[in-house]
Design an enzyme around this catalytic site. Structure first.
Site, PDB file in Angstrom:
ATOM      1  N   SER A  30       0.833  -1.191   0.000  1.00 32.03           N
ATOM      2  CA  SER A  30       0.000   0.000   0.000  1.00 32.03           C
ATOM      3  C   SER A  30       0.878   1.256   0.000  1.00 32.03           C
ATOM      4  O   SER A  30       1.724   1.412  -0.872  1.00 32.03           O
ATOM      5  CB  SER A  30      -0.970  -0.038   1.194  1.00 32.03           C
ATOM      6  OG  SER A  30      -2.009   0.902   1.033  1.00 32.03           O
ATOM      7  N   ASP A  80      -5.864  -2.945  -2.756  1.00 31.71           N
ATOM      8  CA  ASP A  80      -4.879  -2.593  -1.730  1.00 31.71           C
ATOM      9  C   ASP A  80      -4.135  -3.805  -1.154  1.00 31.71           C
ATOM     10  O   ASP A  80      -4.739  -4.780  -0.718  1.00 31.71           O
ATOM     11  CB  ASP A  80      -5.625  -1.879  -0.595  1.00 31.71           C
ATOM     12  CG  ASP A  80      -4.716  -1.077   0.303  1.00 31.71           C
ATOM     13  OD1 ASP A  80      -3.759  -1.665   0.847  1.00 31.71           O
ATOM     14  OD2 ASP A  80      -4.964   0.126   0.472  1.00 31.71           O
TER      15      ASP A  80
END
Length: 262
Positions: free
Chosen positions: A44, A158
């Site tokens: 991320s 993500d």
């Protein structure tokens, strides 16, 4: 010194939205004490900071890019869509390419790996070929905010949803001693009266809720963990250069504290 001289050292940079600027502070302290960074893995926001550092090996450039961006300019990256997220992401991918200076996995100055999450099977996904830009764009795709990235017949989101602190990726690159940077361990440790009130905040808090629990499993294989105090930092800290500087400073303080306690 707590870092062994006879082992290859890896960094595992965790997920955490704007709290990820603390990664910059951690790296600054490692460089200050001439602690070598042989491998970097990021998930991320850790993918964005880690990928940029691996491409440039210049933490001053990374810091300047983070602060100078004045993330209010994020507004210009928004390409609204009524699909599975309110930002399609193409403009963000263009921005990532600009700060990466067209770097690819094969041109990196430090070996780097990142992870996204496949919505097809719920598993971590790391097979991006040489496309560093795409890999980072996929890894930062927070639910409800960005649309999934479609790659190799998979829908990717993500990295924090499946591997929030990619210790195993760092070891897979060849690291023999891994420092993990945990940005979310204290996020829910304090009473909160500012619970999510909009879609972006809901997506952020749900991601943190899941990833902070998964992170405990990731951390079991880390050799050393640094956890900056960031519980009061919310996703909208992106929009304040002063907040960015504060988060970087907190990363520095946490790493200095860890070294001093060794």
């Amino acid at each position: 010194m707590i870092f062994p001289n006879d082992k290859k050292i890896g960094l595992a940079l965790g997920s955490g939205a704007a709290r990820g600027f603390a990664h910059i502070g951690v790296i600054k302290v490692l460089e200050k004490y001439n602690i070598p960074i042989d491998f970097v893995a990021g998930s991320s926001i850790g993918a964005l900071i880690g990928g940029l550092y691996a491409a440039t090996k210049d933490i001053a450039y990374v810091e300047d890019a983070a602060v100078r961006a004045d993330w209010r300019s994020m507004i210009s990256f928004i390409d609204p869509t009524f699909g599975s997220g309110f930002i399609a992401g193409e403009k963000m991918q263009t921005f990532i390419a600009s700060i990466l200076k067209d770097a690819t996995f094969s041109t990196l100055k430090i070996p780097f790996a990142t992870v996204a999450t496949s919505l097809n099977d719920g598993q971590p996904f790391t097979a991006f070929g040489d496309d560093l830009n795409l890999a980072i764009r996929a890894s930062i795709s927070m639910p409800f905010v960005f649309c999934p990235v479609h790659h190799e017949e998979k829908s990717l989101m993500d990295g924090g949803l499946s591997m929030p602190i990619p210790v195993s990726l760092a070891k897979g690159l060849g690291a023999e001693y891994v420092l993990a940077v945990d940005l979310e361990s204290d996020y829910f440790e304090y009473p909160r009266d500012d619970v999510a009130v909009n879609l972006a905040e809901v997506g952020h808090d749900l991601t943190v809720l899941l990833s902070s629990r998964l992170a405990k499993e990731d951390l079991k294989s880390a050799d050393l963990v640094v956890a900056p105090k960031l519980h009061d930092i919310k996703w909208n800290a992106f929009f304040s250069p002063e907040k960015t500087k504060d988060i970087i400073r907190r990363g520095e303080e946490a790493m200095e504290r860890l070294l001093s306690e060794a």
